[in-house]
Design a protein around this motif. Structure first.
Motif, mmCIF file in Angstrom:
data_model
loop_
_atom_site.group_PDB
_atom_site.id
_atom_site.type_symbol
_atom_site.label_atom_id
_atom_site.label_comp_id
_atom_site.label_asym_id
_atom_site.label_seq_id
_atom_site.Cartn_x
_atom_site.Cartn_y
_atom_site.Cartn_z
ATOM 1 N N VAL A 1 9.195 56.944 92.223
ATOM 2 C CA VAL A 1 9.087 56.224 93.248
ATOM 3 C C VAL A 1 8.754 57.047 94.550
ATOM 4 O O VAL A 1 9.275 57.962 94.743
ATOM 5 C CB VAL A 1 10.224 55.288 93.741
ATOM 6 C CG1 VAL A 1 10.025 54.666 94.932
ATOM 7 C CG2 VAL A 1 10.435 54.195 92.487
ATOM 8 N N ALA A 2 7.705 56.579 95.246
ATOM 9 C CA ALA A 2 7.228 57.548 96.648
ATOM 10 C C ALA A 2 7.018 56.443 97.548
ATOM 11 O O ALA A 2 7.339 55.269 97.470
ATOM 12 C CB ALA A 2 6.017 58.126 96.222
ATOM 13 N N ASP B 1 16.460 60.482 93.098
ATOM 14 C CA ASP B 1 17.935 60.805 93.423
ATOM 15 C C ASP B 1 18.303 60.191 94.893
ATOM 16 O O ASP B 1 19.564 60.457 95.001
ATOM 17 C CB ASP B 1 17.538 62.249 93.787
ATOM 18 C CG ASP B 1 17.386 62.976 92.670
ATOM 19 O OD1 ASP B 1 18.024 62.744 91.359
ATOM 20 O OD2 ASP B 1 16.669 64.127 92.562
ATOM 21 N N THR B 2 17.498 59.274 95.274
ATOM 22 C CA THR B 2 18.163 58.551 96.541
ATOM 23 C C THR B 2 17.722 56.943 96.174
ATOM 24 O O THR B 2 16.688 56.826 95.537
ATOM 25 C CB THR B 2 17.337 58.966 97.877
ATOM 26 O OG1 THR B 2 15.909 58.967 97.649
ATOM 27 C CG2 THR B 2 17.861 60.377 98.000
ATOM 28 N N LEU B 3 18.328 56.291 97.020
ATOM 29 C CA LEU B 3 18.235 54.827 96.804
ATOM 30 C C LEU B 3 16.986 54.495 97.322
ATOM 31 O O LEU B 3 16.233 54.639 98.298
ATOM 32 C CB LEU B 3 19.283 54.032 97.381
ATOM 33 C CG LEU B 3 19.145 52.586 97.392
ATOM 34 C CD1 LEU B 3 19.263 51.957 95.826
ATOM 35 C CD2 LEU B 3 20.079 51.859 98.388
ATOM 36 N N GLY C 1 17.792 54.613 91.879
ATOM 37 C CA GLY C 1 18.952 55.305 92.488
ATOM 38 C C GLY C 1 19.851 56.215 91.958
ATOM 39 O O GLY C 1 19.780 56.091 90.776
ATOM 40 N N PRO C 2 20.719 56.671 92.586
ATOM 41 C CA PRO C 2 21.894 57.704 91.871
ATOM 42 C C PRO C 2 23.002 56.656 91.636
ATOM 43 O O PRO C 2 23.408 55.821 92.353
ATOM 44 C CB PRO C 2 21.966 58.739 92.706
ATOM 45 C CG PRO C 2 21.727 58.119 94.182
ATOM 46 C CD PRO C 2 20.925 57.105 94.176
ATOM 47 N N ILE C 3 23.619 57.013 90.366
ATOM 48 C CA ILE C 3 25.063 56.440 90.324
ATOM 49 C C ILE C 3 26.044 57.575 90.566
ATOM 50 O O ILE C 3 26.986 57.545 91.101
ATOM 51 C CB ILE C 3 25.115 55.975 88.562
ATOM 52 C CG1 ILE C 3 24.211 54.904 88.404
ATOM 53 C CG2 ILE C 3 26.745 55.780 88.753
ATOM 54 C CD1 ILE C 3 24.331 54.525 86.905
#
Length: 759
Positions: free
Chosen positions: A33-34, A182-184, A206-208
């Motif tokens: 995603v960008a 790595d980010t939401l 995103g990350p858990i």
């Protein structure tokens, strides 16, 4: 569908157009995603103008301007700007690609550069392969759905058999979906139109934890259609789809990553094929009294007709699911990638075979069947670093696929009842080496060796016969190329590539001992020559690419008349001879200012049968029109333009997004699609589609950082009527003119609103 069921002037213009796009990819078949990209041009870099295009066409992440292949990359925003929300509409934005729908997706055809597979039997490979996140699809029909979670789509033109296998003899469509980040990030889009389409999709990624990341995405669309059945008052030619996908990525160590994904789809379509031409004296099955007024009560048959009269609801229901495990490890400078995939798909079709509401048995002929597929694939790749003078990609591939097709038709005419199965097992090894042996001069050599074993069963329930057979084949394909980076922004290349489409059996109605004894249809092979230029100007604010191609196909697989021992003959899929396709492909992207961008693409195509001496005559064809009398009659198509191959096809778009103050930008969008004339059936005047242009416009507003956007749009603004396919049904009407059409989504002008959130 109320609920979900589980010549020269134009050439000068074309040269000024192209489609190029940008998206930031991480590795082969992975696109993260960008920030949202501009709808009709590549995303600018930090200087708000430099155009960067990336691709994974060679199984590694690269700038497309440095890749010696004919590949087009398309972003989700470009799809929206061109009104493309469904797989079958991809041809609107990729000029070398033509998608012809049918009464159900399995019988649809996808062709690149005028080459596709026109066949209805299970187990017949397509000429254009489709992959999702690097995993192949068993049925092209599996792809005929909405595109809700796309990160980017790549259209690779020309034979791709060396790196991508035996079902890519004419090209490949790579669909890549959103990956964990790595980010939401949250993305949501909705659309509603004036002709009652509504839908929406979302993705959350995103990350858990520091080592776990996820994606959850889903999309739903409902459109009743643009055809009305006067018998029950319901809409037809519509669709309803639900797509969902989830991914979990685990970074076990800094050099070892696993990504597990699963997807599920469920949908249905309604089938409506209006008659647009009908002779006044035409009679259904040439039966007295079954006039057009009786067979189609309440329907006025003309070129603008959008009504049908079906006393049985023609429709399809489908569902499918799949899993993919991506395992990636870095060992020193080397990268090892494993792709393990399993996929299942089923489509049930229920068709009003006579397409009428006529009384009596001739008006109650039905066609009911199912398509089922199961596919397991395993690919293992070893990649060297992509920034070294000598780099390579090595791999092995295994695939096992099984198909089933129960089929029933009747009872009044064309009766059939049979069950067929088809299966194949493929083992392959491939390699590609790129060596910059002199400064800026790179040689490419690639090869693939594979073995395939196929088998089938066929039980005719009417004739009470059973057949079974098997065959195997080994083949090698290769690619040789040379590229020269003349300057950092100009690259020239040439290549010679071979392609291969595997042998098969024609498992359709009429399969009998003669067909069984004839053995499998021989493989189709191709040899392609390409030369291209990749350029960028004005500090990479303008990209312009040109590709010339010339491809010969031998043992072309197509429907024809086959002479068999004993003096008999029959109509079947067979090896008809040869085809040559050559032409030019142009691509352009330009960012005139920060707020103003343009792009476009155009293809000039000359696709001709070089050998096709015994083709079927089209319905109503006379001896004066080239139908040679005989048992059966035939025509010679050698030297004739290939079906579904327009001489010119182009698309272009522009966007102007000026600042409105207070962190707002206006949005003005315009797009154009052009296609010159073509035949859906060779030489058949009833299957001729004249050239046409379609214009789309949009007007909206967005946040300066594009965290949200709202756009009102109108598609087919000038209400230009055209057809996606034409069917000559005169044989069902006493050999009187009777022509049916499949209407495109934008057969009539329609408007709507799109709203998107990106943060």
């Amino acid at each position: 569908m109320k609920r979900l069921n589980t010549s020269v002037c134009f050439g000068a213009l074309a040269v000024s157009l192209l489609a190029s796009s940008q998206v930031y990819a991480k590795a082969d078949d992975v696109v993260a995603v960008a920030a949202p990209t501009a709808p009709v041009a590549a995303e600018p870099t930090e200087d708000e103008g430099e155009i960067v295009v990336t691709t994974t066409a060679q199984k590694r992440f690269e700038n497309v301007q440095n890749v010696p292949l004919a590949v087009q990359v398309v972003t989700p925003d470009q799809l929206e700007a061109q009104g493309v929300r469904h797989f079958q509409d991809l041809g609107k934005i990729a000029p070398s690609l033509t998608v012809r729908p049918a009464e159900h997706p399995v019988n649809a055809n996808v062709s690149l550069r005028g080459v596709g597979t026109f066949a209805f039997g299970i187990g017949v490979e397509p000429s254009v392969a489709v992959t999702v996140d690097g995993a192949a699809l068993a049925f092209q029909a599996r792809a005929f759905t909405d595109l809700p979670d796309v990160a980017q789509i790549e259209v690779l033109r020309g034979p791709q058999s060396t790196l991508y296998g035996k079902a890519a003899s004419a090209g490949l469509i790579k669909i890549m979906t959103i990956q964990p980040t790595d980010t939401l990030h949250v993305r949501a889009n909705t659309v509603a139109t004036t002709d009652d389409e509504f839908g929406g999709n979302f993705s959350i990624t995103g990350p858990i934890s520091e080592t776990l990341g996820y994606v959850v995405s889903a999309g739903y669309t409902n459109w009743g259609g643009n055809v009305r059945n006067v018998v029950n008052g319901e809409k037809s030619n519509g669709r309803e789809t639900l797509n969902s996908r989830a991914k979990l990525r685990w970074k076990a160590t800094p050099d070892l990553t696993f990504t597990l994904s699963g997807n599920y789809m469920n949908g249905n379509t309604t089938v409506g094929r209006p008659f647009i031409r009908m002779a006044p004296d035409a009679l259904l099955r040439n039966s007295p009294g079954l006039t057009p007024a009786v067979a189609f009560p309440g329907v006025t048959i003309d070129e603008d007709n959008q009504n049908i009269a079906n006393n049985y609801k023609s429709r399809t229901k489908y569902w499918g699911w799949g899993t993919l495990l991506r395992s990636e490890a870095n060992i020193g400078k080397l990268n090892i990638l494993s792709l393990t995939a399993y996929d299942r798909f089923r489509l049930d079709d229920y068709l009003d075979h006579d397409d009428t509401a006529a009384p009596g048995p001739f008006g109650s002929n039905l066609q009911i069947g199912a398509f089922k597929s199961r596919l397991f694939t395993q690919e293992l790749r070893l990649l060297s670093p992509g920034d070294e003078a000598f780099r390579y990609a090595l791999g092995v591939y295994y695939a096992n696929v099984a198909f089933e097709r129960p089929f029933d038709r009747g009872p009044a005419f064309s009766p059939a009842s049979w069950d067929a199965t088809s299966g194949s097992r493929q083992i392959a090894g491939f390699a590609q080496v790129d060596w910059e042996f002199l400064p800026h001069l790179t040689a490419t050599a690639g090869g693939r060796v594979q073995n395939e074993a196929i088998k089938y069963t066929f039980r005719d329930n009417v004739a009470a016969t059973n057949f079974a057979g098997d065959a195997d084949d080994s083949v090698a394909t290769y690619r040789l190329g040379l590229s020269y980076q003349a300057t950092p922004d100009i690259m020239l290349f040439g290549s010679y590539t071979t392609g291969y489409k595997g042998q098969t059996y024609d498992l359709t109605t009429g399969f009998n001992a003669t067909r069984a004894n004839a053995g499998p249809i021989r493989p189709e092979t191709s040899r392609d020559k390409e030369f291209g230029v990749r350029t960028q100007f004005f500090d990479r604010h303008v990209t312009f690419n040109v590709t010339y191609f010339d491809t010969d196909y031998t043992d072309l697989q197509a429907q024809s008349i086959e002479a068999l021992p004993g003096g008999t003959s029959n109509f079947r899929l067979t090896n008809v001879g040869g085809l040559n396709t050559k032409g030019l492909e142009f691509e352009l992207a330009a960012r005139a200012t920060r707020d103003l961008s343009f792009n476009g693409a155009a293809t000039y195509l000359d696709a001709t049968y070089t050998s096709f001496p015994t083709a079927q005559c089209y319905v109503l064809q006379t001896a004066a029109q080239g139908c040679i009398p005989g048992a059966p009659a035939s025509q010679n198509l050698t030297g004739t333009r290939a079906v579904q191959s327009p001489k010119w096809k182009a698309s272009a778009g522009a966007e102007y997004a000026p600042s409105l103050g207070r962190n707002l930008n206006g949005v003005v969008q315009a797009s154009w699609q052009y296609q010159s004339s073509l035949y859906f059936v060779a030489r058949d005047p009833q299957a001729f589609q004249p050239g046409f242009s379609v214009f789309n416009f949009g007007l909206g507003v967005r946040d300066h950082d594009r965290r949200w956007e709202a756009t009102a749009f109108v598609n087919n603004a000038f209400d230009k009527q055209y057809f996606q396919s034409l069917v000559n049904s005169a044989g069902n009407y006493g050999n009187r003119i009777a022509t049916q059409a499949l209407l495109p989504r934008d057969f009539r002008r329609y408007g709507g609103v799109r709203v998107g959130l990106h943060f």
